[in-house]
Enzyme design. Structure first.
Site, PDB file in Angstrom:
ATOM      1  N   HIS A   1     -10.222 -14.982   8.699  1.00  0.00           N
ATOM      2  CA  HIS A   1     -10.127 -15.397  10.106  1.00  0.00           C
ATOM      3  C   HIS A   1     -10.549 -14.262  11.056  1.00  0.00           C
ATOM      4  O   HIS A   1     -11.552 -14.368  11.726  1.00  0.00           O
ATOM      5  CB  HIS A   1      -8.746 -15.938  10.504  1.00  0.00           C
ATOM      6  CG  HIS A   1      -8.275 -17.059   9.658  1.00  0.00           C
ATOM      7  ND1 HIS A   1      -8.994 -18.230   9.511  1.00  0.00           N
ATOM      8  CD2 HIS A   1      -7.168 -17.204   8.876  1.00  0.00           C
ATOM      9  CE1 HIS A   1      -8.337 -19.048   8.686  1.00  0.00           C
ATOM     10  NE2 HIS A   1      -7.230 -18.455   8.290  1.00  0.00           N
TER      11      HIS A   1
ATOM     12  N   ASP B   1     -10.702 -23.235   3.522  1.00  0.00           N
ATOM     13  CA  ASP B   1      -9.318 -22.948   3.884  1.00  0.00           C
ATOM     14  C   ASP B   1      -8.387 -24.163   3.787  1.00  0.00           C
ATOM     15  O   ASP B   1      -7.870 -24.470   2.732  1.00  0.00           O
ATOM     16  CB  ASP B   1      -9.294 -22.323   5.291  1.00  0.00           C
ATOM     17  CG  ASP B   1      -7.930 -21.806   5.712  1.00  0.00           C
ATOM     18  OD1 ASP B   1      -7.013 -21.820   4.885  1.00  0.00           O
ATOM     19  OD2 ASP B   1      -7.774 -21.381   6.872  1.00  0.00           O
TER      20      ASP B   1
END
Ligand code: ZN
Length: 444
Positions: free
Chosen positions: A266, A317
C-alpha cells in the site's frame, strides 16, 4: 519433460515479437526463437499475446468470501474490517483449503502463475494452536498445488491489536504471543517445488516495535522475502506517531525491516522522508489499486517511490476483483486522475511490475521473463475477443494492459504445464462451482 510452445505473438520485456518458439525442459525455458511464422511440428499453439506469468504479490485468500457482501451500505476501512473478521472467525483448515483452492484456481484463470499469500489466520478461534501448528499455512500450500500455481507463503506475525493493546477476540487466532514463538512456528514450514516460504510483519500496529527485528532477522537468516502493510490508513500513522514519535516507515527503518528483500504493501500516506527511506533502501512497493479504491484508502505516491529507487509490484489483496491487468492499468489511471496528465508508465513498465518485479518481490527472481533459464511460466491474452479485437498486434502490450480483462486470458502455463487451456482450467473442473460451494460452506 520437454515441451515446445509456439506463441503467435510474445512480449519480450520491451516489445512484441510475432512468431516466437519457447522450448522448456523440466519446467524451465531452454530456448526462445523469434521469427518463426508458423508452429513447428509438435508445438502447442498459444494464440494471442503471450506474456511471462503474472505475479499476484499480495493476497489474503479468505477475503474472496467477502465479494459482494461488503458493497452494501456505507462506512470506512474499519467497518469493512468488521465484516472481514466475521469470515476469519469461521475458517478451519478444511474450509480454508477449499476456499483457497477455488480462489487460486480463479487466479490461474486470470493468468496469475504465482501468488504471495500474506497469511495470518494461524490458530483455532480463541488462539489455541491446531495439533499441527501450521495446519492453516499447509492448507494454503496444498491449495496452490491443486490449483496449479506457485505460492510464496508469507507467514505473518500478528501480535497486538494496536500500540500497547492486546489482540481483540477476533485477532487471538492470528497471534503466536511473541515474535520468538512466531519464528519457531514459521521455521517448521517446509518449501516445496511450487512453494517458497517468506515472512511478514502484519503492520506496525500488530507487531510491537521491540519485536520487529526478530521477524526481520528470521527473514535475513533465510534470505527470504519480508512483507509489511504500511500506512494504508492515516489513523495508523497518527497512532504510530503518538506511541513512538515516528512515522511507520521511520519505525520500520529503525528496526531493520526495510531493504531490497522487503515489500511495503500500500504505502499510501507517506511523508517526503518516508519516500526517501523506502526508495533509498530499494524496498519494493506493492500497490493494490483495486483494493485501495474499494476501501477508500487513497492513492499512494507510486511514481515518486519508483523515482526514489523502489521497484513496484501489484496485488489483488482483498480480491474485490482478481485481475492483474486491471491492477496494472489502475496504477497508471489513478495517477492520471490525480495529476491530469497521461503516460506515467508505459504498458511495458506496467507489465514489468506485474511480472518480473512482482516475482522478485516474492523470492522468485528466476520467473517473470521469457528467456532461457527462467521458469517456464506463461500467460496468453486473447487478441480476438470483443474487448481486444482490432488494434494491430504491434500494440498488443497496450491493448492487453489498457483494454483486456482477466476474462481474456486464454492460456496459463506454470513450469511448462498447461494449467489453463483455451480459458478452461485443466485441474479444477468447475471453478465457479468450487467458489460457490466453498463460500456457501463459510456462511454456515
Ligand atoms: Zn493486505
Amino acid at each position: 519433460m520437454q515441451v515446445t510452445y509456439w506463441a503467435e505473438h510474445a512480449w519480450l520485456g520491451t516489445h512484441v515479437e510475432p512468431g516466437v518458439v519457447i522450448e522448456a525442459t523440466d519446467g524451465r525455458i531452454t530456448a526462445v526463437r523469434t521469427e518463426v511464422p508458423s508452429p513447428p511440428p509438435g508445438a502447442v499453439t498459444l494464440r494471442g499475446l503471450t506474456l511471462p506469468g503474472l505475479a499476484n504479490s499480495h493476497s489474503h485468500a479468505f477475503h474472496r468470501a467477502l465479494r459482494g457482501r461488503t458493497q452494501v451500505g456505507s462506512g470506512t476501512f474499519w467497518t469493512w474490517r468488521d465484516v472481514m473478521y466475521s469470515v476469519a472467525d469461521r475458517l478451519t483448515p478444511d474450509s480454508y483449503h477449499a476456499l483457497a483452492r477455488a480462489t487460486y484456481a480463479e487466479m490461474a484463470l486470470a493468468g496469475i502463475t504465482c501468488v504471495g499469500e500474506f497469511h495470518y489466520v494461524h490458530h483455532a478461534p480463541g488462539g489455541t494452536p491446531y495439533a499441527d501448528p501450521n495446519a492453516m499455512g499447509e492448507a494454503l500450500i496444498a491449495a496452490a498445488a491443486e490449483a496449479g500455481i506457485r505460492i510464496t507463503l508469507l507467514d505473518t506475525a500478528y501480535l497486538s491489536s494496536g500500540f500497547g493493546e492486546a489482540p481483540n477476540r477476533h485477532q487471538l487466532r492470528f497471534s503466536d504471543g511473541t515474535a520468538d514463538a512466531w519464528a519457531e512456528r514459521a521455521a517448521a514450514l517446509k518449501p516445496a517445488g511450487h512453494a517458497r516460504i517468506g515472512a511478514a510483519v502484519h503492520s506496525v500496529r500488530a507487531v510491537p516495535a521491540d519485536q520487529l527485528s526478530t521477524v526481520a532477522g528470521w527473514a535475513e537468516e533465510r534470505q527470504a522475502p519480508l512483507h509489511v502493510h504500511l500506512s494504508e490508513q492515516t489513523a495508523e500513522n497518527d497512532a504510530c506517531r503518538a506511541a513512538h514519535g515516528r512515522t511507520p516507515t521511520q519505525l520500520l527503518a529503525d528496526h531493520g525491516v526495510l531493504g531490497p528483500r522487503t515489500s511495503a504493501v500500500h504505502a499510501t500516506h507517506l511523508s517526503d522522508e518516508d519516500i526517501s527511506l523506502l526508495g533509498g533502501s530499494n524496498t519494493t512497493i506493492c500497490m493494490c489499486p483495486t483494493t485501495e479504491r474499494d476501501l477508500a484508502d487513497g492513492i499512494g505516491p507510486a511514481v515518486r517511490l519508483q523515482q526514489a529507487g523502489s521497484p513496484l509490484s501489484l496485488g489483488s489483496d482483498s480480491h474485490a476483483v482478481i485481475d492483474l491487468l486491471e491492477e496494472a492499468r489502475a496504477m497508471e489511471l489513478d495517477e492520471r486522475l490525480r495529476t491530469r496528465t497521461r503516460g506515467h508508465w508505459t504498458a511495458s513498465a506496467l507489465l514489468r511490475a506485474a511480472t518480473a518485479d512482482g516475482h522478485a518481490s516474492l523470492g522468485w527472481s528466476d520467473a517473470g521473463r521469457i528467456e532461457p533459464g527462467a521458469l517456464a511460466d506463461l500467460t496468453t491474452v486473447a487478441l480476438d475477443s470483443v474487448r481486444t479485437a482490432g488494434p494491430s498486434p504491434r500494440h498488443g502490450a497496450e491493448t492487453a494492459v489498457f483494454a483486456a480483462t482477466s476474462a481474456d486470458i486464454a492460456h496459463t502455463v506454470v513450469g511448462g504445464r498447461h494449467v489453463v487451456r483455451d480459458g478452461v482450467h485443466q485441474l479444477v473442473p468447475d471453478v465457479p462451482r468450487a467458489l460457490a460451494d466453498s463460500i456457501a460452506a463459510l456462511r454456515g
